[in-house]
Design a protein around this motif. Structure first.
Motif, PDB file in Angstrom:
ATOM      1  N   LEU A 546     128.084  38.414 145.182  1.00 36.15           N
ATOM      2  CA  LEU A 546     128.312  39.791 145.631  1.00 36.15           C
ATOM      3  C   LEU A 546     129.550  39.874 146.531  1.00 36.15           C
ATOM      4  N   GLU A 547     129.733  38.806 147.351  1.00 37.12           N
ATOM      5  CA  GLU A 547     130.873  38.773 148.271  1.00 37.12           C
ATOM      6  C   GLU A 547     132.197  38.764 147.495  1.00 37.12           C
ATOM      7  N   MET A 548     132.237  37.955 146.424  1.00 35.84           N
ATOM      8  CA  MET A 548     133.505  37.885 145.673  1.00 35.84           C
ATOM      9  C   MET A 548     133.838  39.223 145.039  1.00 35.84           C
ATOM     10  N   GLU A 549     132.796  39.894 144.532  1.00 38.08           N
ATOM     11  CA  GLU A 549     133.020  41.223 143.935  1.00 38.08           C
ATOM     12  C   GLU A 549     133.539  42.181 144.999  1.00 38.08           C
ATOM     13  N   GLY A 550     132.915  42.096 146.190  1.00 41.91           N
ATOM     14  CA  GLY A 550     133.295  42.965 147.304  1.00 41.91           C
ATOM     15  C   GLY A 550     134.729  42.725 147.741  1.00 41.91           C
ATOM     16  N   LYS A 551     135.183  41.468 147.596  1.00 43.12           N
ATOM     17  CA  LYS A 551     136.548  41.138 148.027  1.00 43.12           C
ATOM     18  C   LYS A 551     137.577  41.338 146.916  1.00 43.12           C
ATOM     19  N   GLY A 552     137.118  41.940 145.834  1.00 44.52           N
ATOM     20  CA  GLY A 552     138.070  42.267 144.757  1.00 44.52           C
ATOM     21  C   GLY A 552     138.381  41.118 143.823  1.00 44.52           C
ATOM     22  N   CYS A 553     137.545  40.065 143.872  1.00 47.07           N
ATOM     23  CA  CYS A 553     137.762  38.955 142.938  1.00 47.07           C
ATOM     24  C   CYS A 553     136.716  39.096 141.831  1.00 47.07           C
ATOM     25  N   ALA A 554     137.151  39.523 140.655  1.00 47.71           N
ATOM     26  CA  ALA A 554     136.203  39.812 139.583  1.00 47.71           C
ATOM     27  C   ALA A 554     135.613  38.524 138.997  1.00 47.71           C
ATOM     28  N   PRO A 555     134.277  38.447 138.955  1.00 51.55           N
ATOM     29  CA  PRO A 555     133.654  37.270 138.330  1.00 51.55           C
ATOM     30  C   PRO A 555     134.000  37.231 136.841  1.00 51.55           C
ATOM     31  N   ASN A 556     134.178  36.050 136.301  1.00 57.08           N
ATOM     32  CA  ASN A 556     134.437  35.953 134.862  1.00 57.08           C
ATOM     33  C   ASN A 556     133.203  35.398 134.155  1.00 57.08           C
ATOM     34  N   ILE A 557     133.342  35.125 132.884  1.00 55.57           N
ATOM     35  CA  ILE A 557     132.184  34.687 132.092  1.00 55.57           C
ATOM     36  C   ILE A 557     131.579  33.388 132.650  1.00 55.57           C
ATOM     37  N   VAL A 558     132.455  32.527 133.200  1.00 61.19           N
ATOM     38  CA  VAL A 558     131.964  31.259 133.769  1.00 61.19           C
ATOM     39  C   VAL A 558     131.091  31.536 134.997  1.00 61.19           C
ATOM     40  N   THR A 559     131.539  32.491 135.848  1.00 64.73           N
ATOM     41  CA  THR A 559     130.758  32.828 137.048  1.00 64.73           C
ATOM     42  C   THR A 559     129.370  33.348 136.642  1.00 64.73           C
ATOM     43  N   TYR A 560     129.373  34.289 135.687  1.00 65.93           N
ATOM     44  CA  TYR A 560     128.091  34.863 135.252  1.00 65.93           C
ATOM     45  C   TYR A 560     127.188  33.776 134.677  1.00 65.93           C
ATOM     46  N   ASN A 561     127.745  32.954 133.776  1.00 71.58           N
ATOM     47  CA  ASN A 561     126.923  31.912 133.154  1.00 71.58           C
ATOM     48  C   ASN A 561     126.361  30.956 134.202  1.00 71.58           C
ATOM     49  N   THR A 562     127.212  30.614 135.194  1.00 73.60           N
ATOM     50  CA  THR A 562     126.786  29.669 136.233  1.00 73.60           C
ATOM     51  C   THR A 562     125.590  30.225 136.992  1.00 73.60           C
ATOM     52  N   LEU A 563     125.714  31.485 137.409  1.00 70.69           N
ATOM     53  CA  LEU A 563     124.638  32.084 138.194  1.00 70.69           C
ATOM     54  C   LEU A 563     123.391  32.311 137.324  1.00 70.69           C
ATOM     55  N   MET A 564     123.626  32.729 136.078  1.00 68.75           N
ATOM     56  CA  MET A 564     122.486  32.963 135.181  1.00 68.75           C
ATOM     57  C   MET A 564     121.734  31.657 134.923  1.00 68.75           C
ATOM     58  N   ARG A 565     122.516  30.561 134.773  1.00 65.59           N
ATOM     59  CA  ARG A 565     121.876  29.265 134.536  1.00 65.59           C
ATOM     60  C   ARG A 565     121.011  28.885 135.749  1.00 65.59           C
ATOM     61  N   GLY A 566     121.539  29.217 136.929  1.00 68.33           N
ATOM     62  CA  GLY A 566     120.773  28.948 138.154  1.00 68.33           C
ATOM     63  C   GLY A 566     119.448  29.711 138.148  1.00 68.33           C
ATOM     64  N   PHE A 567     119.530  31.009 137.840  1.00 66.01           N
ATOM     65  CA  PHE A 567     118.312  31.825 137.830  1.00 66.01           C
ATOM     66  C   PHE A 567     117.371  31.407 136.693  1.00 66.01           C
ATOM     67  N   CYS A 568     117.968  30.984 135.603  1.00 65.48           N
ATOM     68  CA  CYS A 568     117.187  30.538 134.446  1.00 65.48           C
ATOM     69  C   CYS A 568     116.358  29.319 134.842  1.00 65.48           C
ATOM     70  N   GLN A 569     117.016  28.369 135.510  1.00 60.41           N
ATOM     71  CA  GLN A 569     116.312  27.161 135.934  1.00 60.41           C
ATOM     72  C   GLN A 569     115.215  27.491 136.940  1.00 60.41           C
ATOM     73  N   ASN A 570     115.407  28.595 137.620  1.00 63.08           N
ATOM     74  CA  ASN A 570     114.426  29.049 138.602  1.00 63.08           C
ATOM     75  C   ASN A 570     113.405  29.985 137.948  1.00 63.08           C
ATOM     76  N   ASN A 571     113.548  30.103 136.625  1.00 64.67           N
ATOM     77  CA  ASN A 571     112.635  30.928 135.828  1.00 64.67           C
ATOM     78  C   ASN A 571     112.645  32.400 136.245  1.00 64.67           C
ATOM     79  N   ASN A 572     113.801  32.869 136.704  1.00 63.87           N
ATOM     80  CA  ASN A 572     113.891  34.257 137.167  1.00 63.87           C
ATOM     81  C   ASN A 572     114.510  35.125 136.069  1.00 63.87           C
ATOM     82  N   LEU A 573     113.649  35.517 135.138  1.00 61.99           N
ATOM     83  CA  LEU A 573     114.102  36.277 133.971  1.00 61.99           C
ATOM     84  C   LEU A 573     114.739  37.606 134.369  1.00 61.99           C
ATOM     85  N   GLU A 574     114.126  38.303 135.334  1.00 68.10           N
ATOM     86  CA  GLU A 574     114.624  39.625 135.740  1.00 68.10           C
ATOM     87  C   GLU A 574     116.071  39.534 136.225  1.00 68.10           C
TER      88      GLU A 574
END
Length: 635
Positions: A546-574
């Motif tokens: 959220l901080e990077m978005e707030g600072k004007g640094c747009a997340p790319n596909i790698v950022t999204y995948n990285t975070l999604m993989r984290g939540f996936c491993q944590n079983n956080n489907l939502e």
DNA sequence: TTAGGGTTAG
């Protein structure tokens, strides 16, 4: 102002009081009192016979001065031979003859010989004239010795000569070459005080300096002021084919192809006909930015207008084909240019060798490299670097090192590019110790590492589990001014520490880069998010996202995948679905990695039911939806 | 006889 400490520059340190020991040197050019002028004849001749008025017979010396010096078709030995003869002749030829010879040497970039010949002139009691001094001043500028050029200017004025536009143009170039753009601009505007109007060549030189310094907008402003004739920058000359060419070339190099094309049309509208240089520059830009059809059309237009492609045009086309991997057509083009009587040069051969390397034809590259000498050229550092890089990229480090050793044996000085290629090659094969030894050798060879060298070193040392060694180099850099610390350098270290599960040190580096005034980029954030996810600190990872978005640094596909993989491993489907929605809102298409994350998530039994609920509104690409549907039917 | 522009490598 810093003067170069070379032998010649030291002669200018006290122009008012030349000593007997330096009076025969370059400085004495400026002191009439130290020179007892010898008489010079009014025409250059070596013959004692008067030339026949009806059939002018040109002596070898006259031919050399009037033809060879003008065309640059002479060897250094010839120049030395004729100079020594001229200096001993009685009567001595006029200074104009010496100027022809010096001018020829200067045009052939034999600057050090211009300096030594000038010293010989004065030590022989001959007095250089205004043109000689201009040639000398220009040579000083060309070797980045503006300081000496300014001393020459002062002496020129003291001797009663009024500096001309030629003098000022040389000085403008000298300042630009020393990255003293503001001083060059000031000089341009000051010329008028010397009752000297800047010419289109002065302006062309200034525009070129501005473009090279990355000040394209100022160059464009000066050019526009020239067109309008409003006296901006103190200039009143109109743009010509050269000034347009310089700006068109710069715009092409900056990737502003449409603007370059517009300027090209503008010059034609104003009745300024583009020449082979302008066409070649624009064709180069068009091909470089993959606008092949437009480039081809322009080439046709050029030929249709009666402008013949020259050596550089052919080199541009050969390079474009090589970049596309079309080395066969490049070779055909080489044959065509030879057939047209255009001799290929080192640019041509180096480009073709690189082309062969790019498509993995290393034997052909090596073969061509070995024929360079027999084709009238001598391989230079670029030739060797191209071949070394070709071998390194194709995992043939042994051959690359052989070429490097041959390069040194043959007296061609390796450059920073040579070492960067070899270091990359060695690291790629995991030969860390050899790479470290080569880095040490680089220093013994007095080749300064560039920021790329440090990036390679730090990145590869970290990737090869040598973090302490990387940190040692990093600390050296922190305490020296040899290389600016960059975001890339921090990223390499952060990546190394994240992978080594030393997140705290990575955090420290992340904060340190901000303190050094560096702005973390999308790679920095993605790596930090990755590190936090690995450690299970998902909340903190999400906060950083959220901080990077707030600072004007747009997340790319790698950022999204990285975070999604984290939540996936944590079983956080939502949370994964929320991120998929976000990606969709940002028009970011999921890639193969995204698909695999979602499939992994669904493969967990407890998620399958939930999946049925959100699948109809699934914000994903058709490919991902198809994969998920496949998974569903399979499940 | 002196001053300005285009092409190659990491």
């Amino acid at each position: 102002m810093s003067c170069s400490k070379g032998k010649l520059s030291s002669l200018f340190t006290n122009p008012e009081r030349p000593t007997s020991s330096n009076s025969s040197k370059l400085s004495s050019l400026f002191f009439t009192t130290q020179v007892i002028p010898r008489p010079t004849s009014s025409y250059p001749t070596t013959s004692t016979e008067a030339p026949s008025p009806s059939v002018p017979i040109q002596t070898p010396l006259e031919h050399f001065l009037q033809t060879n010096c003008k065309s640059g078709n002479f060897t250094l030995n010839e120049a030395l031979h004729y100079f020594d003869r001229m200096i001993l002749m009685q009567p001595v030829p006029p200074m104009a003859s010496f100027n022809r010879l010096l001018g020829g040497l200067a045009k052939s970039k034999h600057y050090s010989h211009v300096f030594s010949f000038c010293i010989k002139l004065t030590s022989s009691g001959l007095l250089p004239d205004f043109i000689t001094l201009n040639i000398l001043l220009n040579c000083f500028c060309n070797v980045k010795r503006v300081c000496d050029a300014l001393v020459a200017l002062g002496s020129m004025i003291r001797r009663g000569y009024k500096p001309s536009a030629v003098t000022f143009t040389s000085l403008v170039k000298g300042f630009c070459m020393e990255d003293r753009i503001d001083e060059a601009l000031r000089l341009l505007e000051k010329m008028i005080k010397f009752q000297c109007q800047p010419t289109v060549m002065t302006c062309g030189t200034m525009i070129n300096g501005l473009c090279r310094a990355g000040k394209t907008s100022v160059a464009l402003r000066l050019h526009e002021d020239m067109s309008k004739g409003n006296g901006g920058f103190g200039v009143y000359c109109k743009p010509n084919v050269v000034t347009y060419g310089i700006i068109i070339d710069r715009l092409c190099k900056d990737g502003m192809i449409d603007e370059a094309k517009d300027l090209f049309l503008e010059m034609k509208d104003r009745g300024i006909l583009p020449d082979v240089v302008v066409y070649s520059a624009l064709i180069h830009g068009l091909y470089y930015y993959e606008k092949w059809e437009v480039g081809k059309a322009l080439l046709h237009e050029m030929v249709h207008c009666g402008i013949k492609p020259n050596l550089v045009t052919f080199n541009v086309l050969i390079a474009a084909l090589c970049r596309r991997g079309n080395v066969k057509e490049s070779s055909d083009l080489l044959k065509l240019m030879v057939h047209r009587g255009i001799s290929p040069d080192l640019f041509t051969y180096n480009t073709l060798i690189d082309g062969f390397c790019l498509v993995g034809c290393l034997n052909e590259a090596r073969e061509l490299f070995h024929t360079i000498s027999s084709r009238g050229c001598q391989p230079d550092a670029v030739s060797y670097n191209v071949l070394i890089n070709g071998y390194c990229k194709n995992w043939k480090i042994h051959e690359a090192v052989n070429v490097y050793e041959e390069m040194i044996r043959r007296g061609v000085r390796p450059t920073v590019v040579t070492y960067n290629a070899l270091l990359t090659g060695l690291f790629k094969l995991g030969r860390v110790q050899d790479a470290q030894m080569l880095f040490a050798e680089m220093q013994t060879q007095n080749v300064l590492p560039s920021s790329s060298t440090y990036k390679i070193l730090l990145d590869r040392l970290c990737k090869n589990d040598c973090i302490p060694e990387a940190m040692e180099i990093f600390h050296t850099l922190e305490n020296s001014s040899s290389c600016e610390l960059s975001v890339e350098i921090f990223n390499s270290l952060i990546n190394g520490y994240c992978k080594a599960r030393k997140l705290e040190i990575a955090w420290d580096l992340y904060h340190k880069m901000s303190k050094k005034g560096l702005v973390p980029d999308v790679i920095t954030y993605s790596m930090m998010i990755h590190g936090l996810c690995i450690e299970g600190q998902l909340e903190k990872a999400n906060g950083l996202f959220l901080e990077m978005e707030g600072k004007g640094c747009a997340p790319n596909i790698v950022t999204y995948n990285t975070l999604m993989r984290g939540f996936c491993q944590n079983n956080n489907l939502e949370k994964v679905v929320e991120l998929l929605h976000k990606m969709s809102e940002r028009n970011l298409s999921p890639d193969n990695s995204t698909t695999s994350i979602v499939i992994d998530l669904l493969s967990k039994d407890e998620n399958y039911r939930k999946c049925l609920d959100w699948l109809p509104t699934f914000p994903a690409s058709s490919e991902l939806k198809a994969e998920v549907t496949n998974f569903k039917s399979f499940a």
